[in-house]
Write an enzyme that holds these catalytic residues in place. Structure first.
Site, short mmCIF file in Angstrom:
data_model
loop_
_atom_site.label_atom_id
_atom_site.label_comp_id
_atom_site.label_asym_id
_atom_site.label_seq_id
_atom_site.Cartn_x
_atom_site.Cartn_y
_atom_site.Cartn_z
CG ASP A 111 -2.12 0.97 0.97
OD1 ASP A 111 -2.04 1.80 0.03
OD2 ASP A 111 -3.12 0.90 1.72
C1 BGC Z 1 -4.98 3.48 0.22
C2 BGC Z 1 -5.06 2.57 -1.00
C3 BGC Z 1 -4.75 3.37 -2.23
C4 BGC Z 1 -3.40 4.04 -2.09
C5 BGC Z 1 -3.01 4.89 -3.28
C6 BGC Z 1 -3.68 4.25 0.26
O1 BGC Z 1 -3.67 5.19 1.28
O2 BGC Z 1 -5.12 2.71 1.38
O3 BGC Z 1 -6.33 1.99 -1.10
O4 BGC Z 1 -4.80 2.53 -3.36
O5 BGC Z 1 -3.42 4.89 -0.96
O6 BGC Z 1 -3.80 6.02 -3.35
#
Ligand code: BGC
Length: 813
Positions: free
Chosen positions: A223
């Site tokens: 993530d």
């Molecule tokens: C979120 C993800 C997301 C990523 C990129 C993270 O903070 O948990 O779901 O894909 O950011 O934006």
């Protein structure tokens, strides 16, 4: 390209070249390697749409209904089509990997990203998720199933340690990811949180069971910002660190490989997976273009989104008022702030700028004949965070055209860059190298006089002046690392200022672009709210004189968003009072609920109908009008149990205690928790009315279930109403007298059938033998307890009129 091609390419790369590839090159792109014909792989957020690399209001996207709405369709074919539409969008924007679907569970109704997740039921999440994955990937665009694993709420999500036993992991939280791997998903995202002490980017779960037991052959991506250490994460199954450049792998991995702390074979495996992904999505030279069909026209895309929004809408209550009869509608009162400004998506990283938004009011006006009077009152203010300034309220100080002026300034104030924008929300401040300050300015002409509330959101040194008077000036410290807060939704400083109606004022916001202050600068302004009593009275007057009142109520950005959990399930503002007051003067009051997750509906017995429209995406109003007037039947069934009141819900906790969130309920999540606790919710999982009625007549099952394969449950149902309809026939299992702890009953399959009035139809529900198994932690295996299982059939987990018995042999696992 032959399968051995990635291996051949690997040999051409030096250790340094390989390690470089394992960290992103930008926020959304991986790095290219010309030596092997590898292009940058472009990722973009989902699941609500494909925003692309820019967070820019001029770059629009098609906006889907929320994931909770898609799951409510119980229609995998439709969800697969939606997946193909996402793939179209991805290709249009040069995106190879869409960061979706979101396979975490509706564990607590308070979870901030509830709207972005499908269901409380692990099996249903797996089915719907797999359908979306198949749709996306059939068009050569990778899905990234996220967030592996147990990232089911937001509070402390970067660090929380979720404690959950092995059997629960296997049967509940892993299950959707296992289904995604079975569906052939090409990427999985490792979550921020810890599970049983290990942070997920360094967790052995990435290898076992994900890669070895389930056979996942794609890329595990972190993530965004979840990688915090170099060596343990490299040993674990993590393959790609995002975003980049920089971070532990960029800085430390080369040394760790050189001195043997990380084996070269581990690096090779990661790079090989990356090359395979690139090959799959067409980012490796010599790979055939995966594009297999022409893109859907905007008209077809809108038609699909309309269909999906209607198919997911759940009719919770109906005393017969719906569908409305066009001929009997002289005047219809459409009440509520959401009737004009519906919430079409939730807050956070998945946000897109929709290509259009059809409001309920527009949809109804377009659908109804001219002779029907459609009147509207917003009712009392919702207390929602105000919308960013936009061309509706402002003009550009430089050119006078509707919009705002964005300037990037050097430290001495010299202008480095200037452009016209259409939103006071700026999330891309890196427009020019070396800029010191971002400035957003606008000429605001107040539609109402009185005390306006201005807000400037962001971190670091910020100032705001209104009409030359400085109203905000200070330094706003960042207290979190959560990217959803830092870069998307930072807190706001507010100030009030008296404005005269119609007299333009110049508003100038500035934020210094110091290191670590995030990307967001958001300028909003809200007029003085109308007097609540007067606004309520206006709505009631309209409703009293109308043939039907449609009240659209819902949540706000402040209440449903990534980055924080909710604290209550009550509708914000005075919306409950509004519904009650309208219902008191009009017995034909239909309430439309515009929310991505559960809300309390304390007046549900006082109104004629309740239609849950979720966060319906861009075609909101057209879909709603068609549903209310009976062009389409509300096709949805609840994918999650709704409590009458938050206090009734058996599992709600999202708040870690000393950094730990214990999933003490174990297997008893969602409807299983309600059954286990013996409590009655407002609406059970699976509930949803249509415009006809059904009788459940008989159920037939084989006498014996084999350990492998599947069996068919045949359920005969009859359409007892006066309209053609669709029924979602649901099958649950239970195991009376089991020697092991189990859910009271659990979903095992479903089938949707259609029938004309009076017609009888057979629903053939396929149940996998897997539904009979449970995870035996002692043996580390799936096992079947031999004996008699009860098969239940009906319309929701709380309404199962039919049952039969099947014998499981239980000879193996
Ligand atoms: C979120 C993800 C997301 C990523 C990129 C993270 O903070 O948990 O779901 O894909 O950011 O934006």
């Amino acid at each position: 390209m032959a399968d051995e091609e990635p291996d051949r390419l690997l040999e051409k790369l030096s250790p340094t070249q390989k390690i470089r590839l394992l960290t992103g090159g930008t926020t959304w792109r991986t790095r290219a390697e010309p030596a092997v014909g590898l292009a940058e792989v472009v990722t973009s957020d989902g699941p609500a749409g494909v925003r692309g690399e820019a967070w820019d209001e001029r770059v629009t996207s098609v906006l889907l209904p929320s994931a909770s709405a898609l799951a409510a369709t119980w229609d995998e074919q439709l969800v697969q089509e939606v997946g193909r539409l996402l793939a179209d969008e991805a290709r249009r924007k040069g995106v190879h990997v869409v960061l979706a679907p979101h396979l975490n569970l509706h564990r607590s109704p308070l979870a901030g990203r509830h709207f972005e997740c499908f269901s409380e039921d692990p099996w249903l999440v797996g089915r719907i998720g797999a359908a979306l994955i198949r749709g996306l990937q059939s068009e050569g665009v990778a899905a990234a199933a996220k967030h592996f694993v147990a990232n089911d709420s937001e509070t402390g999500r970067l660090t929380v340690d979720v404690r959950v036993d092995e059997r629960t992991l296997r049967e509940v939280y892993f299950a959707p990811f296992e289904a995604a791997v079975e569906a052939g998903v090409w990427a999985v995202m490792a979550s921020y949180n810890r599970v049983n002490g290990a942070t997920m980017t360094a967790s052995s779960l990435l290898t076992h069971p994900l890669k070895d037991e389930w056979g996942f052959d794609g890329v595990v991506v972190s993530d965004w910002g979840a990688l915090r250490t170099a060596v343990d994460t490299a040993h674990a199954g993590l393959d790609l660190a995002m975003p980049g450049p920089g971070g532990p792998w960029d800085d430390l991995l080369a040394d760790a490989v050189a001195d043997g702390r990380v084996p070269r074979a581990a690096i090779d495996d990661k790079v090989r997976r990356l090359l395979v992904l690139a090959q799959r999505v067409g980012a490796l030279a010599g790979t055939a273009d995966p594009a297999r069909r022409t893109q859907a026209s905007p008209g077809r895309a809108r038609a699909l989104l309309h269909r999906a929004a209607a198919a997911g809408a759940v009719l919770l209550e109906n005393d017969g008022v719906l569908p409305l009869k066009e001929g009997e509608l002289g005047t219809i009162a459409v009440i509520g702030a959401h009737a004009v400004e519906p919430r079409v998506q939730g807050g956070g990283s998945a946000g897109v700028f929709p290509e259009r938004t059809v409001s309920p009011l527009e949809g109804l006006r377009a659908r109804l004949p001219e002779r029907t009077r459609v009147v509207h009152a917003a009712g009392p203010d919702l207390g929602a965070p105000p919308e960013p300034l936009g061309p509706r309220d402002c003009t550009d100080p430089l050119t006078g055209v509707p919009g705002l002026r964005l300037r990037m300034l050097a430290a001495d104030g010299a202008e480095l860059y200037s452009e016209l924008r259409f939103s006071g929300r700026l999330l891309e401040p890196d427009l020019v190298e070396g800029a010191d300050t971002v400035e957003i300015s606008a000429v605001l002409t107040p539609e109402a006089g009185g005390e306006w509330t201005f807000a400037l959101a962001g971190f670091g040194r910020m100032s705001l002046s209104v009409d030359g008077r400085v109203v905000i000036d200070g330094s706003f410290a960042r207290e979190t690392d959560d990217p959803a807060v830092v870069h998307v939704n930072p807190p706001a400083a507010t100030a009030c200022h008296e404005l005269a109606e119609g007299t333009p004022v110049l508003v100038v916001a500035r934020r210094r672009l110091d290191p670590d202050t995030g990307r967001a600068t958001v300028l909003t302004a809200a007029p003085p709210p109308p007097h609540p009593g007067a606004a309520l009275a206006e709505a009631v007057d309209l409703a009293r004189d109308a043939d039907t009142a449609v009240v659209v109520v819902g949540t706000t950005d402040g209440s449903e968003s990534e980055g924080h959990d909710r604290t209550c399930l009550a509708l914000p503002g005075h919306q409950d009072d509004l519904v009650r007051a309208v219902a008191a003067v009009n017995s034909r009051t239909v309430v439309v609920v515009n929310a991505g997750g559960p809300v309390e509906l304390p007046w549900r017995d006082e109104v004629a109908a309740v239609l849950l429209g979720w966060l319906p995406g861009q075609e909101a109003g057209h879909a709603l009008a068609g549903l209310l007037l009976g062009d389409t039947e509300p096709g949805g069934r609840l994918p999650t149990t709704w409590a009458e009141y938050l206090e009734d819900a058996p599992v709600t906790a999202t708040e870690p205690v000393d950094g730990v969130l214990a999933y003490e309920e174990g297997l008893h999540v969602g409807h299983r928790a309600w059954l286990y606790a013996g409590r009655e919710p407002a609406y059970w999982f699976g509930h949803g009315l249509g415009y006809t009625t059904w009788a459940y007549e008989s159920v037939a099952v084989p006498e014996v279930a084999e350990d492998e394969g599947e069996f068919t449950v045949r359920v005969q149902v009859r359409n007892t109403g006066r309209r053609h309809g669709r029924e979602v026939v649901q099958v649950y299992l239970s195991r009376p007298g089991s020697a092991v702890e189990r859910p009271v009953r659990w979903l095992a399959g479903y089938a949707a059938v259609h029938a004309a009035p009076g017609a009888t139809v057979d629903a053939a529900v396929t149940v996998s033998a897997r539904a009979l198994r449970h995870w035996c932690a002692e043996r580390g295996a799936w096992v079947v307890e031999p004996g008699r299982f009860t098969v239940h059939a009906g319309r929701s987990v709380g309404d199962l009129p039919l049952s039969a018995v099947i014998e499981a042999r239980g000879q193996g696992s």
